[in-house]
Each structure stands twice: as structure tokens, then as C-alpha cells.
Design a protein around this motif. Structure first.
Motif, PDB file in Angstrom:
ATOM      1  N   GLN A 148       3.373  -5.761  -7.788  1.00 15.15           N
ATOM      2  CA  GLN A 148       3.825  -6.772  -6.840  1.00 15.15           C
ATOM      3  C   GLN A 148       5.044  -6.307  -6.036  1.00 15.15           C
ATOM      4  N   LYS A 149       5.743  -5.270  -6.508  1.00 19.87           N
ATOM      5  CA  LYS A 149       6.850  -4.690  -5.745  1.00 19.87           C
ATOM      6  C   LYS A 149       6.386  -3.496  -4.924  1.00 19.87           C
ATOM      7  N   ALA A 150       5.145  -3.068  -5.155  1.00 19.84           N
ATOM      8  CA  ALA A 150       4.583  -1.950  -4.401  1.00 19.84           C
ATOM      9  C   ALA A 150       3.660  -2.521  -3.325  1.00 19.84           C
ATOM     10  N   TYR A 151       2.386  -2.219  -3.396  1.00 14.77           N
ATOM     11  CA  TYR A 151       1.462  -2.676  -2.362  1.00 14.77           C
ATOM     12  C   TYR A 151       0.628  -3.871  -2.779  1.00 14.77           C
ATOM     13  N   GLY A 152       0.837  -4.363  -4.013  1.00 14.07           N
ATOM     14  CA  GLY A 152       0.204  -5.592  -4.461  1.00 14.07           C
ATOM     15  C   GLY A 152      -1.303  -5.586  -4.410  1.00 14.07           C
ATOM     16  N   TYR A 153      -1.843  -6.737  -4.119  1.00 20.51           N
ATOM     17  CA  TYR A 153      -3.287  -6.961  -4.144  1.00 20.51           C
ATOM     18  C   TYR A 153      -4.029  -6.130  -3.099  1.00 20.51           C
ATOM     19  N   TYR A 154      -3.410  -5.901  -1.950  1.00 23.64           N
ATOM     20  CA  TYR A 154      -4.123  -5.269  -0.844  1.00 23.64           C
ATOM     21  C   TYR A 154      -4.117  -3.749  -0.878  1.00 23.64           C
ATOM     22  N   GLY A 155      -3.176  -3.138  -1.595  1.00 22.82           N
ATOM     23  CA  GLY A 155      -3.069  -1.689  -1.565  1.00 22.82           C
ATOM     24  C   GLY A 155      -2.588  -1.238  -0.192  1.00 22.82           C
ATOM     25  N   ASP A 156      -2.722   0.036   0.087  1.00 16.25           N
ATOM     26  CA  ASP A 156      -2.281   0.529   1.401  1.00 16.25           C
ATOM     27  C   ASP A 156      -3.458   0.828   2.327  1.00 16.25           C
ATOM     28  N   ASN A 157      -4.652   0.383   1.933  1.00 20.50           N
ATOM     29  CA  ASN A 157      -5.875   0.608   2.712  1.00 20.50           C
ATOM     30  C   ASN A 157      -6.187   2.095   2.884  1.00 20.50           C
ATOM     31  N   ASN A 158      -5.655   2.909   1.973  1.00 22.13           N
ATOM     32  CA  ASN A 158      -5.943   4.335   2.014  1.00 22.13           C
ATOM     33  C   ASN A 158      -6.123   4.836   0.588  1.00 22.13           C
ATOM     34  N   ARG A 159      -5.087   5.361  -0.026  1.00 22.91           N
ATOM     35  CA  ARG A 159      -5.200   5.939  -1.369  1.00 22.91           C
ATOM     36  C   ARG A 159      -4.712   5.015  -2.484  1.00 22.91           C
ATOM     37  N   ILE A 160      -3.941   4.017  -2.136  1.00 20.34           N
ATOM     38  CA  ILE A 160      -3.403   3.106  -3.149  1.00 20.34           C
ATOM     39  C   ILE A 160      -4.287   1.874  -3.193  1.00 20.34           C
ATOM     40  N   GLY A 161      -4.890   1.656  -4.353  1.00 23.47           N
ATOM     41  CA  GLY A 161      -5.818   0.550  -4.506  1.00 23.47           C
ATOM     42  C   GLY A 161      -5.137  -0.763  -4.857  1.00 23.47           C
TER      43      GLY A 161
END
Length: 179
Positions: A148-161
């Protein structure tokens, strides 16, 4: 007849002023979706918290600090003298990499390149923004961010899920204060 028409007109007028009744919904939704979502998020947070605590227990050589913002970090290089930290509008020049909690590299610092970030004026994920505010020029630290402090539910739409907690090594090169 002359009195009946106006009387009928008044009766019809009075009856036509009735407000229409609201239709009832076919399906009544309760707050169960919200409650279930909140419960899932609590369980996710607990799992991530335990995973981060396990990492810290496996690495007692590092002096982990719990931030007030809900993440943990330790210094590689710490500046003890009282120097500046970044505040609104300051330009922070920094390098960082991104890994998952297993240490698998997601983005290298070479891929990301040296960043110039205008504090609180540009988009950057929440944990990193808050972490940069804690650092002084020439300091280096590793941060452990729950999802929740990183990219959360959406990820970064690339490598982070979805819901991926992150580990980032960050080095602040300079901070140019906004005058």
C-alpha cells in the motif's frame, strides 16, 4: 355545466400534483462488498507485515528503523551532522533500484537512471516520496515498503504487479532547496 368544468379541472389539477413514488431497486445491496474488501486488505497487510518482520529478523546486522509512515528502512551511509532534508518544491537528485522482498531485481538503478524529483510536485509512489523526505544529501538507505506504500492494487502497469511489497535502495545525491 359552467360550474362542473372548473370543479373537474381543479380536481384533476390537484390529483396531478401528486409526486411520483420512487421505484424500489430490484436487488438490495448491503455493505458486504466494502466489509469483505476491508477484511481482505487487513489480511494482506498482516501477511506483508509478517514477511517484512521475517526479513528484518534474518538480517540482524542492520539497524532497522520503523518510520511513522508505515515502512521500514536502514542506512548504508548516514550523515550525522545536521544538514537539510527535502521539503515542498525542493529538487532531490537521487538514484534507486527496485526489488521484490525476495531480492529479485525489478528495476536496476541503471535502467531507472538518476532522478530529479520536485518534492510533492511530481508523481512518484508514496513510500519513496516519504522516504526521500527522511534523507539528507549523500545518504544511502534501503527501504522496505508494504504494497500500500508502493504501487498497491494497480501495480505500475509494467513489471510490478498487484499488491507487491518492494525493497528499494536509495541514494540521495543532492537537494537543491526551493528559494
Amino acid at each position: 355545466m359552467k360550474t362542473i368544468y372548473p370543479l373537474l379541472f381543479l380536481i384533476l389539477l390537484a390529483m396531478s400534483c401528486k409526486t411520483p413514488e420512487a421505484r424500489k431497486p430490484k436487488d438490495v445491496k448491503s455493505g458486504s462488498f466494502i466489509k469483505e474488501s476491508a477484511e481482505r486488505n487487513k489480511k494482506l497487510n498482516e501477511r506483508e507485515q509478517k514477511r517484512i518482520e521475517a526479513i528484518m529478523a534474518q538480517n540482524p546486522e542492520y539497524d532497522y528503523v520503523a518510520s511513522a509512515n508505515g515502512f521500514w528502512y536502514y542506512y548504508h551511509t548516514k550523515v550525522e551532522v545536521d544538514t537539510i532534508t527535502a521539503s515542498f518544491g525542493d529538487i532531490v537528485n537521487f538514484d534507486y533500484d527496485v526489488k521484490d522482498l525476495n531480492g529479485n531485481v525489478i528495476y536496476t538503478k541503471e535502467e531507472l537512471g538518476t532522478q530529479n524529483y520536485a518534492m510533492d510536485q511530481e508523481e512518484i509512489f508514496q513510500g519513496l516520496r516519504e522516504g526521500l523526505k527522511l534523507m539528507k544529501p549523500t545518504e544511502s538507505a534501503t527501504f522496505l515498503f508494504p504494497s500500500q506504500k508502493a504501487y498497491g492494487y494497480y501495480g505500475d502497469n509494467n513489471r510490478i504487479g498487484t499488491n507487491i511489497p518492494l525493497m528499494c535502495k536509495v541514494t540521495v545525491n543532492t537537494i537543491k532547496q526551493n528559494q
